[in-house]
Design an enzyme around this catalytic site. Sequence first.
Site, mmCIF file in Angstrom:
data_model
loop_
_atom_site.group_PDB
_atom_site.id
_atom_site.type_symbol
_atom_site.label_atom_id
_atom_site.label_comp_id
_atom_site.label_asym_id
_atom_site.label_seq_id
_atom_site.Cartn_x
_atom_site.Cartn_y
_atom_site.Cartn_z
ATOM 1 N N ILE A 149 0.856 -1.199 0.000
ATOM 2 C CA ILE A 149 0.000 0.000 0.000
ATOM 3 C C ILE A 149 0.888 1.244 0.000
ATOM 4 O O ILE A 149 0.594 2.230 -0.678
ATOM 5 C CB ILE A 149 -0.960 -0.026 1.207
ATOM 6 C CG1 ILE A 149 -1.970 -1.165 1.035
ATOM 7 C CG2 ILE A 149 -1.674 1.312 1.347
ATOM 8 C CD1 ILE A 149 -2.932 -1.352 2.195
ATOM 9 N N ILE A 207 2.953 0.253 8.331
ATOM 10 C CA ILE A 207 3.753 -0.846 8.884
ATOM 11 C C ILE A 207 2.892 -1.708 9.798
ATOM 12 O O ILE A 207 2.132 -1.172 10.614
ATOM 13 C CB ILE A 207 4.928 -0.257 9.707
ATOM 14 C CG1 ILE A 207 5.933 0.418 8.775
ATOM 15 C CG2 ILE A 207 5.587 -1.320 10.568
ATOM 16 C CD1 ILE A 207 7.005 1.201 9.505
ATOM 17 N N TYR A 226 -8.668 -11.873 11.764
ATOM 18 C CA TYR A 226 -7.818 -10.666 11.851
ATOM 19 C C TYR A 226 -7.256 -10.556 13.277
ATOM 20 O O TYR A 226 -6.165 -10.028 13.498
ATOM 21 C CB TYR A 226 -8.620 -9.423 11.455
ATOM 22 C CG TYR A 226 -7.761 -8.240 11.079
ATOM 23 C CD1 TYR A 226 -6.890 -8.303 9.996
ATOM 24 C CD2 TYR A 226 -7.816 -7.056 11.801
ATOM 25 C CE1 TYR A 226 -6.102 -7.226 9.643
ATOM 26 C CE2 TYR A 226 -7.041 -5.962 11.455
ATOM 27 C CZ TYR A 226 -6.182 -6.055 10.377
ATOM 28 O OH TYR A 226 -5.393 -4.977 10.041
ATOM 29 N N LYS A 274 -4.575 -2.642 15.785
ATOM 30 C CA LYS A 274 -5.131 -1.494 15.046
ATOM 31 C C LYS A 274 -6.010 -0.637 15.955
ATOM 32 O O LYS A 274 -6.115 0.580 15.759
ATOM 33 C CB LYS A 274 -5.928 -1.963 13.825
ATOM 34 C CG LYS A 274 -5.081 -2.592 12.731
ATOM 35 C CD LYS A 274 -4.049 -1.638 12.162
ATOM 36 C CE LYS A 274 -3.393 -2.175 10.901
ATOM 37 N NZ LYS A 274 -2.204 -1.412 10.524
ATOM 38 N N ILE A 325 -6.651 -5.487 0.455
ATOM 39 C CA ILE A 325 -5.846 -5.412 -0.778
ATOM 40 C C ILE A 325 -4.823 -6.532 -0.706
ATOM 41 O O ILE A 325 -4.200 -6.744 0.352
ATOM 42 C CB ILE A 325 -5.123 -4.041 -0.861
ATOM 43 C CG1 ILE A 325 -6.146 -2.895 -0.953
ATOM 44 C CG2 ILE A 325 -4.174 -4.008 -2.066
ATOM 45 C CD1 ILE A 325 -5.537 -1.504 -0.908
HETATM 46 O O1 0WD Z 1 -5.603 -5.489 3.014
HETATM 47 C C1 0WD Z 1 -4.585 -4.870 3.299
HETATM 48 N N1 0WD Z 1 -3.438 -5.135 2.706
HETATM 49 C C2 0WD Z 1 -4.665 -3.787 4.325
HETATM 50 C C3 0WD Z 1 -3.522 -3.325 4.925
HETATM 51 C C4 0WD Z 1 -6.000 -3.263 4.678
HETATM 52 C C5 0WD Z 1 -5.964 -2.189 5.631
HETATM 53 C C6 0WD Z 1 -4.806 -1.777 6.215
HETATM 54 N N2 0WD Z 1 -3.606 -2.339 5.866
HETATM 55 C C7 0WD Z 1 -2.397 -1.844 6.509
HETATM 56 C C8 0WD Z 1 -1.480 -2.857 7.146
HETATM 57 O O2 0WD Z 1 -1.958 -3.324 8.383
HETATM 58 C C9 0WD Z 1 -0.203 -2.017 7.299
HETATM 59 O O3 0WD Z 1 -0.332 -1.152 8.415
HETATM 60 O O4 0WD Z 1 -1.596 -1.193 5.575
HETATM 61 C C10 0WD Z 1 -0.239 -1.178 6.026
HETATM 62 C C11 0WD Z 1 0.654 -1.683 4.916
HETATM 63 O O5 0WD Z 1 0.428 -3.056 4.699
HETATM 64 P P1 0WD Z 1 0.514 -3.765 3.276
HETATM 65 O O6 0WD Z 1 0.907 -2.807 2.244
HETATM 66 O O7 0WD Z 1 -0.729 -4.531 3.133
HETATM 67 O O8 0WD Z 1 1.643 -4.864 3.491
HETATM 68 P P2 0WD Z 1 3.204 -4.971 3.124
HETATM 69 O O9 0WD Z 1 3.428 -4.664 1.687
HETATM 70 O O10 0WD Z 1 3.618 -6.317 3.602
HETATM 71 O O11 0WD Z 1 3.859 -3.833 3.998
HETATM 72 C C12 0WD Z 1 3.937 -3.877 5.381
HETATM 73 C C13 0WD Z 1 5.401 -3.689 5.729
HETATM 74 C C14 0WD Z 1 6.290 -4.917 5.814
HETATM 75 O O12 0WD Z 1 6.240 -5.655 4.752
HETATM 76 P P3 0WD Z 1 6.797 -7.214 4.780
HETATM 77 O O13 0WD Z 1 5.976 -7.819 3.726
HETATM 78 O O14 0WD Z 1 8.239 -7.046 4.473
HETATM 79 O O15 0WD Z 1 6.504 -7.781 6.164
HETATM 80 O O16 0WD Z 1 5.632 -3.245 7.030
HETATM 81 C C15 0WD Z 1 7.039 -3.229 7.133
HETATM 82 C C16 0WD Z 1 7.601 -4.241 6.169
HETATM 83 O O17 0WD Z 1 8.244 -3.615 5.123
HETATM 84 N N3 0WD Z 1 7.527 -3.600 8.439
HETATM 85 C C17 0WD Z 1 8.456 -2.881 9.077
HETATM 86 N N4 0WD Z 1 9.071 -1.724 8.753
HETATM 87 C C18 0WD Z 1 9.989 -1.251 9.606
HETATM 88 N N5 0WD Z 1 10.299 -1.870 10.757
HETATM 89 C C19 0WD Z 1 8.713 -3.582 10.265
HETATM 90 C C20 0WD Z 1 9.703 -3.032 11.117
HETATM 91 N N6 0WD Z 1 10.029 -3.619 12.279
HETATM 92 N N7 0WD Z 1 7.956 -4.720 10.292
HETATM 93 C C21 0WD Z 1 7.223 -4.710 9.163
#
Ligand code: 0WD
Length: 261
Positions: free
Chosen positions: A20, A92, A155, A162, A191
């Site tokens: 995202i 994150i 979830y 959250k 997403i």
């Molecule tokens: O359906 C969804 N995808 C939704 C996501 C719906 C509504 C909200 N969200 C939220 C998530 O809870 C999160 O807060 O959006 C945010 C981004 O999530 P995302 O884009 O869905 O997921 P992703 O691409 O995995 O990004 C989250 C990232 C981690 O990705 P990976 O895949 O490597 O675990 O959070 C980062 C990491 O890059 N992350 C950290 N960054 C810095 N320090 C750490 C950390 N300790 N841990 C995870």
Amino acid sequence: MKLLEGKRAMVTGVANRWSIATGVARALHGHGARLALTYQGERVRDEVEKLAAELGGTSTIECDVSSDASLSALAETIPERLGSIDILVHSIAFANKEDLAGKVYDTSRSGFALALDVSAFSLVALVSALRDRFADRASVIALTYLGATRIVPNYNLMGIAKAALESEIRYLAYDLGDRGIRVNGISAGPIKTASARQVGGFTKILDLVPKVAPLHRNVSTEDVGNMAVFLASDLSSAVTGDVHFVDAGFHSMGMFPPDLG
Ligand code: 0WD
């Protein structure tokens, strides 16, 4: 019309092109903001650098939000890499996979602490580390989900994290309001990203939304990016301390349609 000309944005949570945060970064950049992308570590470095290269003038900075040393190093680096911060995006989250299915009462103490630290405390920690780097009238935006306030099966622990994050949004809005700094959440619909796939039965949630939501579709990272542009811009100058849904209206339904197969 470009809404963010002259603004500088720090975007966290870029892991790959499906993140995202990537959609948000593209939208902010498209509206003229200059960007710094932070990434968790070596594992995602190459991918993040590739994405940064597509967004001219964007720098990348490593930052693991679970490390105080890493947060301090980020605060030291920001003035030279970006200048002051007009826009901070928190995107994150992390929980152990076993805590994203089954029973909430099976959550371990260590799993709870880890998820709350990375997914919720990290917003407080980032704001604390960067508070002297914010420009007056800056905008802080955090990504959240409906599971914070409603039961979304599987979830589980992330919903609890959250809920903490959404409460932080309100308290931080109060803390920072005297500098004209605004703090808001975007509650995105589901997403398909690396994190989302960790949630048990996620594909079924994706299938359900178009059948139930008033707009009959899922949302994209572009939809989320558009809301981020609004919240980052001066158009939302009196909007703070709240969570704004980008979910095709799903959260407003009180009952599923009677003809749902
Ligand atoms: O359906 C969804 N995808 C939704 C996501 C719906 C509504 C909200 N969200 C939220 C998530 O809870 C999160 O807060 O959006 C945010 C981004 O999530 P995302 O884009 O869905 O997921 P992703 O691409 O995995 O990004 C989250 C990232 C981690 O990705 P990976 O895949 O490597 O675990 O959070 C980062 C990491 O890059 N992350 C950290 N960054 C810095 N320090 C750490 C950390 N300790 N841990 C995870």
